[in-house]
Design a protein around this motif. Structure first.
Motif, PDB file in Angstrom:
ATOM      1  N   ALA A  34      52.403  65.672  66.709  1.00 58.00           N
ATOM      2  CA  ALA A  34      53.573  66.176  67.427  1.00 58.00           C
ATOM      3  C   ALA A  34      53.242  67.477  68.161  1.00 58.00           C
ATOM      4  N   ALA A  35      52.449  68.336  67.538  1.00 56.39           N
ATOM      5  CA  ALA A  35      52.065  69.589  68.187  1.00 56.39           C
ATOM      6  C   ALA A  35      51.214  69.316  69.425  1.00 56.39           C
ATOM      7  N   GLN A  36      50.324  68.332  69.340  1.00 56.71           N
ATOM      8  CA  GLN A  36      49.522  67.975  70.500  1.00 56.71           C
ATOM      9  C   GLN A  36      50.406  67.418  71.617  1.00 56.71           C
ATOM     10  N   ASN A  37      51.413  66.628  71.256  1.00 55.05           N
ATOM     11  CA  ASN A  37      52.335  66.113  72.275  1.00 55.05           C
ATOM     12  C   ASN A  37      53.110  67.246  72.929  1.00 55.05           C
ATOM     13  N   ARG A  38      53.459  68.262  72.138  1.00 63.23           N
ATOM     14  CA  ARG A  38      54.138  69.410  72.718  1.00 63.23           C
ATOM     15  C   ARG A  38      53.256  70.109  73.750  1.00 63.23           C
ATOM     16  N   VAL A  39      51.963  70.187  73.463  1.00 64.59           N
ATOM     17  CA  VAL A  39      51.045  70.774  74.442  1.00 64.59           C
ATOM     18  C   VAL A  39      51.028  69.952  75.725  1.00 64.59           C
ATOM     19  N   SER A  40      50.960  68.633  75.583  1.00 65.37           N
ATOM     20  CA  SER A  40      50.957  67.761  76.770  1.00 65.37           C
ATOM     21  C   SER A  40      52.250  67.902  77.563  1.00 65.37           C
ATOM     22  N   ILE A  41      53.376  67.959  76.837  1.00 64.24           N
ATOM     23  CA  ILE A  41      54.673  68.091  77.514  1.00 64.24           C
ATOM     24  C   ILE A  41      54.773  69.437  78.213  1.00 64.24           C
ATOM     25  N   SER A  42      54.285  70.498  77.562  1.00 65.67           N
ATOM     26  CA  SER A  42      54.337  71.829  78.195  1.00 65.67           C
ATOM     27  C   SER A  42      53.452  71.885  79.432  1.00 65.67           C
ATOM     28  N   ARG A  43      52.334  71.180  79.393  1.00 65.40           N
ATOM     29  CA  ARG A  43      51.475  71.138  80.586  1.00 65.40           C
ATOM     30  C   ARG A  43      52.160  70.380  81.713  1.00 65.40           C
ATOM     31  N   GLN A  44      52.836  69.293  81.353  1.00 62.97           N
ATOM     32  CA  GLN A  44      53.573  68.544  82.362  1.00 62.97           C
ATOM     33  C   GLN A  44      54.725  69.370  82.917  1.00 62.97           C
ATOM     34  N   ASN A  45      55.366  70.161  82.044  1.00 66.87           N
ATOM     35  CA  ASN A  45      56.447  71.029  82.506  1.00 66.87           C
ATOM     36  C   ASN A  45      55.916  72.089  83.465  1.00 66.87           C
ATOM     37  N   LEU A  46      54.700  72.608  83.169  1.00 69.51           N
ATOM     38  CA  LEU A  46      54.088  73.570  84.091  1.00 69.51           C
ATOM     39  C   LEU A  46      53.823  72.928  85.444  1.00 69.51           C
ATOM     40  N   ALA A  47      53.354  71.688  85.410  1.00 77.18           N
ATOM     41  CA  ALA A  47      53.105  70.995  86.678  1.00 77.18           C
ATOM     42  C   ALA A  47      54.407  70.769  87.439  1.00 77.18           C
ATOM     43  N   ASN A  48      55.476  70.416  86.723  1.00 73.35           N
ATOM     44  CA  ASN A  48      56.771  70.232  87.381  1.00 73.35           C
ATOM     45  C   ASN A  48      57.279  71.532  87.972  1.00 73.35           C
ATOM     46  N   SER A  49      57.101  72.644  87.242  1.00 74.20           N
ATOM     47  CA  SER A  49      57.548  73.942  87.758  1.00 74.20           C
ATOM     48  C   SER A  49      56.756  74.329  89.000  1.00 74.20           C
ATOM     49  N   GLN A  50      55.476  73.982  89.015  1.00 70.78           N
ATOM     50  CA  GLN A  50      54.665  74.285  90.187  1.00 70.78           C
ATOM     51  C   GLN A  50      55.088  73.449  91.398  1.00 70.78           C
ATOM     52  N   LYS A  51      55.591  72.235  91.131  1.00 70.01           N
ATOM     53  CA  LYS A  51      56.120  71.417  92.232  1.00 70.01           C
ATOM     54  C   LYS A  51      57.360  72.078  92.834  1.00 70.01           C
ATOM     55  N   ILE A  52      58.217  72.607  91.953  1.00 65.70           N
ATOM     56  CA  ILE A  52      59.419  73.294  92.452  1.00 65.70           C
ATOM     57  C   ILE A  52      59.008  74.543  93.234  1.00 65.70           C
ATOM     58  N   LEU A  53      57.988  75.276  92.741  1.00 63.97           N
ATOM     59  CA  LEU A  53      57.509  76.463  93.442  1.00 63.97           C
ATOM     60  C   LEU A  53      56.959  76.087  94.815  1.00 63.97           C
ATOM     61  N   ALA A  54      56.228  74.977  94.864  1.00 61.63           N
ATOM     62  CA  ALA A  54      55.694  74.537  96.158  1.00 61.63           C
ATOM     63  C   ALA A  54      56.826  74.183  97.121  1.00 61.63           C
ATOM     64  N   ALA A  55      57.871  73.544  96.580  1.00 59.64           N
ATOM     65  CA  ALA A  55      59.011  73.198  97.442  1.00 59.64           C
ATOM     66  C   ALA A  55      59.727  74.453  97.917  1.00 59.64           C
ATOM     67  N   ALA A  56      59.865  75.451  97.004  1.00 61.37           N
ATOM     68  CA  ALA A  56      60.516  76.702  97.410  1.00 61.37           C
ATOM     69  C   ALA A  56      59.700  77.424  98.473  1.00 61.37           C
ATOM     70  N   ASP A  57      58.417  77.421  98.331  1.00 61.62           N
ATOM     71  CA  ASP A  57      57.555  78.076  99.325  1.00 61.62           C
ATOM     72  C   ASP A  57      57.639  77.352 100.667  1.00 61.62           C
ATOM     73  N   ALA A  58      57.707  76.024 100.601  1.00 61.18           N
ATOM     74  CA  ALA A  58      57.807  75.254 101.848  1.00 61.18           C
ATOM     75  C   ALA A  58      59.141  75.536 102.549  1.00 61.18           C
ATOM     76  N   ARG A  59      60.219  75.695 101.782  1.00 64.58           N
ATOM     77  CA  ARG A  59      61.513  76.008 102.388  1.00 64.58           C
ATOM     78  C   ARG A  59      61.491  77.377 103.059  1.00 64.58           C
ATOM     79  N   VAL A  60      60.816  78.323 102.424  1.00 64.77           N
ATOM     80  CA  VAL A  60      60.711  79.652 103.039  1.00 64.77           C
ATOM     81  C   VAL A  60      59.913  79.572 104.338  1.00 64.77           C
ATOM     82  N   GLN A  61      58.848  78.783 104.332  1.00 63.41           N
ATOM     83  CA  GLN A  61      58.032  78.642 105.532  1.00 63.41           C
ATOM     84  C   GLN A  61      58.819  77.994 106.667  1.00 63.41           C
TER      85      GLN A  61
END
Length: 520
Positions: free
Chosen positions: A222-249
């Motif tokens: 379960a702890a290993q799955n939490r690591v995988s989920i947190s990494r996926q959450n980081l990737a999702n947050s980076q997608k939102i950041l990329a979208a926010a940066d694109a909107r500013v551009q």
């Protein structure tokens, strides 16, 4: 010093030294008492000051007592070696649950302690059996005695005569307790019941180790799955950041949205670090349950693909009774109660007489010597046997107190057994309810994760298209993280609950049972 002491313990009479045994004994006892008191120098001198070895007191005294803070460190011992990984553990191989259980049963120190305890209990029963046999001893008694006798008339200036008697007597003696009104039989029964309890607990220790490895294996998964989920959450947050940066551009966003997106990325990265730390803790717990040194690095197979058990109904009396009949703790407490009953019989037999048989065969050699007379030697031998009975008439209430103590021990053992039964039944009921709740939580969390994934995808797509709001997108990302972690935790909790129920039912008895609880 001892030489001067010995010399002072003799006196001269008419030019001849004579021993003073009593005075020598007193003086030696006083000297030994002084040596015992001197051993206090090895202990700490004050309750507020550190202990230091005598060899280092001189150099450590200044730092420990000269106004500085007391240093309570202890000297290092070079014989304490560093931890080493077991030679039969392959650090490059991926270990599954069955392999980890096998390692634990071989390396966990608890199994060694339980094994030795069972052996000691078996030897105790054997020692009681040995009391049925006679005791044969070989003895050798030798000695020398000086006797000073006053002469009625002085002869050649001497007014005393010294007589020396010495002798050696080898013996073979037999002692046999023939009849004791069942005391040894009761003690033997108690020892056998204690041995049975130790053997049952030995198997129970193995069951506990199997469960502990199974539980920590699932928690680590379960702890290993939490690591995988947190990494996926980081990737999702980076997608939102990329979208926010694109909107500013494109000129349709603002710096506030960009700052919120960056904050979400930082929060996700922080969550991933926390998840990795929790995974390391879970990894160490798994190593500890398997008896593997903490410095060992091994690969662990993931727990994905294991099916959860079907829903379970309410526990029945038949299920509980069948489980109690094979629970190691219940059976061990029953054996302990039986042993205590035998202890009462042994205490009661103390009030009865004991019949014994004794025999001896002895040979002797005695030499008599007087000053001025030739040495006389005598040889003697003797043998014989006797049979008798003994019974204490008064012991100040000792036997009565021993009987009451045995009865008290039996009462405690019986009460403990009943308490163990009740606790075991309650644990089974609680385990069933825990499993049912975990399965229900997993079903609810799975539905929540599916809905959260749809919400996140829609929110990200809308925000990337310029029609959504970043607050909605980040909230959806957070909701998805929470839902997936809840689903993962509920999945592991269901596996642990299934293993716990099997352990409470007394069914966690082998590697195959542990692996087959939730399927492969």
């Amino acid at each position: 010093m001892m030489q001067r002491l010995t010399s002072s313990l003799r006196y001269t009479r008419h030019g001849k030294k004579a021993p003073s045994t009593f005075a020598a004994t007193v003086a030696v006892a006083g000297l030994l008492a002084g040596c015992t008191s001197a051993m206090l120098e090895n202990a700490p001198a004050d309750p507020s000051q550190p202990w230091k070895p005598r060899t280092s007191e001189a150099q450590a005294g200044a730092s420990a007592y000269a106004g500085s803070s007391p240093d309570f460190s202890v000297p290092a011992d070079p014989s304490v070696t560093a931890l080493k990984a077991s030679s039969d553990i392959n650090t490059t191989r991926a270990y599954g649950l069955a392999e980890l259980i096998d390692i634990a049963q071989s390396h966990n120190p608890t199994t060694q302690v339980a094994w030795q305890t069972a052996r000691q209990a078996a030897l105790a029963a054997g020692m009681v059996e040995a009391t049925y046999l006679p005791l044969i001893t070989a003895n050798v008694i030798g000695g020398k005695q000086w006797v000073n006798n006053a002469l009625p008339v002085p002869i050649l200036g001497r007014d005393t005569e010294t007589t020396t008697i010495s002798g050696v007597s080898p013996q073979i003696a037999l002692q046999w307790l023939v009849f004791d009104f069942g005391q040894r039989s009761a003690l033997h029964e108690a020892a056998k019941h204690n041995s049975t309890a130790a053997n049952i607990l030995f198997n129970g220790i193995h069951q506990k180790i199997i469960f502990d490895v199974t539980r920590t294996y699932y928690v680590y998964g379960a702890a290993q799955n939490r690591v995988s989920i947190s990494r996926q959450n980081l990737a999702n947050s980076q997608k939102i950041l990329a979208a926010a940066d694109a909107r500013v551009q494109k000129g349709i966003g603002n710096t506030v949205e960009l700052a919120q997106a960056r904050q979400a990325v930082a929060q996700a990265r922080f969550g991933m670090v926390q998840a990795e730390g929790q995974a390391q803790d879970a990894y160490q717990a798994l190593l500890a349950s398997a008896g593997i040194p903490p410095t060992t690095t091994i690969r662990i197979k993931p727990i994905t693909g294991r099916k959860l058990p079907a829903d379970v109904g309410a526990p029945t009396e038949r299920l509980i009774s069948a489980a109690l009949a094979r629970r190691p703790d219940v059976l061990a407490s029953l054996a302990a109660a039986k042993a205590s009953q035998s202890g009462i019989k042994a205490a009661e037999a103390e009030f009865m007489p004991k019949v014994f048989l004794g025999a001896v065969a002895a040979d002797g050699s005695t030499h008599l010597s007087a000053s001025g007379l030739p040495t006389l030697g005598q040889q003697a031998s003797a043998s014989g046997f006797m049979i008798g009975a003994t019974m204490p008439l008064f012991d100040g209430g000792l036997r009565a107190a021993q009987l009451k103590n045995a009865q008290s021990v039996a009462q405690v053992a019986q009460t403990t057994h009943h308490q163990t039964l009740n606790d075991a039944a309650r644990e089974i009921v609680v385990s069933v309810n825990t499993l049912r709740s975990a399965l229900a939580s997993y079903r609810a969390a799975s539905a929540l994760a599916s809905a959260a994934a749809v919400t996140y995808d829609a929110a990200l797509e809308s925000y990337s298209a310029g029609v959504g709001d970043i607050t909605v997108a980040t909230a959806a990302d957070t909701g998805l993280l929470t839902a997936r972690q809840a689903q993962s935790d509920a999945y592991a909790a269901s596996l642990v609950a299934a293993a716990n129920l099997a352990f409470m039912l007394g069914s966690m008895t082998s590697q195959e049972a542990a692996v087959g609880i939730a399927g492969r």
